[in-house]
Design a protein around this motif. Structure first.
Motif, short mmCIF file in Angstrom:
data_model
loop_
_atom_site.label_atom_id
_atom_site.label_comp_id
_atom_site.label_asym_id
_atom_site.label_seq_id
_atom_site.Cartn_x
_atom_site.Cartn_y
_atom_site.Cartn_z
N GLY A 223 0.80 -1.22 0.00
CA GLY A 223 0.00 0.00 0.00
C GLY A 223 0.83 1.28 0.00
N LEU A 224 2.06 1.19 -0.52
CA LEU A 224 2.95 2.35 -0.51
C LEU A 224 2.81 3.23 -1.75
N LEU A 225 2.05 2.78 -2.73
CA LEU A 225 1.88 3.54 -3.96
C LEU A 225 0.44 4.03 -4.06
N ALA A 226 0.27 5.32 -3.92
CA ALA A 226 -1.07 5.91 -3.86
C ALA A 226 -1.60 6.27 -5.24
N ASP A 227 -2.91 6.44 -5.30
CA ASP A 227 -3.58 6.88 -6.53
C ASP A 227 -3.53 8.38 -6.70
N ALA A 228 -3.21 9.11 -5.64
CA ALA A 228 -3.14 10.58 -5.70
C ALA A 228 -2.00 11.04 -4.80
N TRP A 229 -1.45 12.18 -5.14
CA TRP A 229 -0.37 12.74 -4.34
C TRP A 229 -0.93 13.26 -3.02
N ARG A 230 -0.36 12.82 -1.93
CA ARG A 230 -0.81 13.23 -0.60
C ARG A 230 -0.60 14.72 -0.39
N LEU A 231 0.47 15.27 -0.92
CA LEU A 231 0.84 16.67 -0.69
C LEU A 231 0.35 17.61 -1.79
N ARG A 232 -0.57 17.12 -2.64
CA ARG A 232 -1.11 17.96 -3.70
C ARG A 232 -1.87 19.14 -3.08
N PRO A 233 -2.14 20.19 -3.87
CA PRO A 233 -2.95 21.30 -3.34
C PRO A 233 -4.30 20.77 -2.83
N GLY A 234 -4.63 21.14 -1.63
CA GLY A 234 -5.86 20.67 -1.00
C GLY A 234 -5.68 19.36 -0.26
N GLY A 235 -4.49 18.78 -0.33
CA GLY A 235 -4.20 17.52 0.35
C GLY A 235 -3.64 17.77 1.75
N ASP A 236 -2.86 16.83 2.24
CA ASP A 236 -2.27 16.95 3.58
C ASP A 236 -1.31 18.13 3.64
N ALA A 237 -1.21 18.71 4.83
CA ALA A 237 -0.26 19.80 5.05
C ALA A 237 1.14 19.20 5.22
N PRO A 238 2.12 19.79 4.56
CA PRO A 238 3.48 19.29 4.71
C PRO A 238 4.02 19.52 6.12
N ARG A 239 4.84 18.58 6.61
CA ARG A 239 5.40 18.68 7.96
C ARG A 239 6.89 18.97 7.96
N THR A 240 7.58 18.63 6.90
CA THR A 240 9.03 18.81 6.87
C THR A 240 9.41 19.70 5.69
N ALA A 241 10.68 20.10 5.66
CA ALA A 241 11.16 20.93 4.56
C ALA A 241 11.03 20.20 3.22
N LEU A 242 11.38 18.90 3.21
CA LEU A 242 11.24 18.13 1.97
C LEU A 242 9.79 18.04 1.53
N GLU A 243 8.89 17.85 2.47
CA GLU A 243 7.47 17.79 2.12
C GLU A 243 6.97 19.15 1.61
N ARG A 244 7.45 20.25 2.18
CA ARG A 244 7.06 21.57 1.69
C ARG A 244 7.55 21.77 0.25
N LEU A 245 8.80 21.35 -0.02
CA LEU A 245 9.34 21.46 -1.37
C LEU A 245 8.53 20.61 -2.34
N LEU A 246 8.21 19.39 -1.95
CA LEU A 246 7.41 18.52 -2.81
C LEU A 246 6.03 19.13 -3.04
N GLY A 247 5.42 19.67 -1.98
CA GLY A 247 4.12 20.31 -2.13
C GLY A 247 4.15 21.46 -3.12
N LEU A 248 5.22 22.25 -3.07
CA LEU A 248 5.38 23.35 -4.03
C LEU A 248 5.46 22.83 -5.45
N THR A 249 6.21 21.75 -5.66
CA THR A 249 6.36 21.21 -7.01
C THR A 249 5.04 20.64 -7.54
N LEU A 250 4.22 20.12 -6.63
CA LEU A 250 2.94 19.54 -7.07
C LEU A 250 1.93 20.62 -7.46
N ARG A 251 2.18 21.85 -7.07
CA ARG A 251 1.29 22.94 -7.48
C ARG A 251 1.53 23.32 -8.94
#
Length: 152
Positions: free
Chosen positions: A94-122
């Motif tokens: 179950g490690l491969l999701a159908d949608a990006w967790r950090l996409r706009p409107g998704g989960d809030a990022p908790r770490t610097a890497l997650e914030r960077l990934l969230g920015l790229t998904l926008r």
């Protein structure tokens, strides 16, 4: 493109390019006919390898994989064809999701890497272009450095 689709495609491409490289190595080192297969297969495999590594990190950060799981995913690219069983294992767990967790409107990022990934998904199109440019830049740098030379 979902994390599942991205990871599945790159795992397959990485394995296919292993085949091209291995065929090229047989032609060069076993039959002694040509090194063209190594040059072409090696180049394609190098691009696929770098792309798979980048996608593994991207999917791992979004999916909050453990460091060990991420390392195993990265190491699977070094062993011929190991990306395929790793991808199947990640799917079963179950490690491969159908949608990006950090996409706009998704989960809030908790770490610097997650914030960077969230920015790229926008901006997925810009991210894809930047990703291709970075992979090609690394690939080009590695071509300039050249293959390792045995020490005397």
């Amino acid at each position: 493109m979902s994390p599942r689709t991205l990871f599945r495609r790159l795992a397959l491409i990485e394995a296919v390019t292993w085949t091209l490289l291995l065929i090229g190595m047989v032609l060069k080192y076993v039959t002694g006919t040509t090194d063209l297969g190594v040059r072409i297969g090696g180049g394609l495999h190098g691009l696929a390898f770098l792309s798979y590594v980048a996608a593994t990190v991207y999917v791992a950060v979004d999916g909050r994989w453990s460091a060990g799981r991420t390392a195993l995913g990265l190491v699977s690219a070094v062993v011929p064809y190991a990306t395929l069983p790793f991808e199947r294992s990640a799917e079963r767990r179950g490690l491969l999701a159908d949608a990006w967790r950090l996409r706009p409107g998704g989960d809030a990022p908790r770490t610097a890497l997650e914030r960077l990934l969230g920015l790229t998904l926008r901006r997925p199109a810009l991210t894809a272009v930047v990703g291709v440019v970075v992979v090609l830049a690394v690939f080009t740098a590695l071509l300039v450095v050249g293959p390792p030379v045995p020490s005397s």
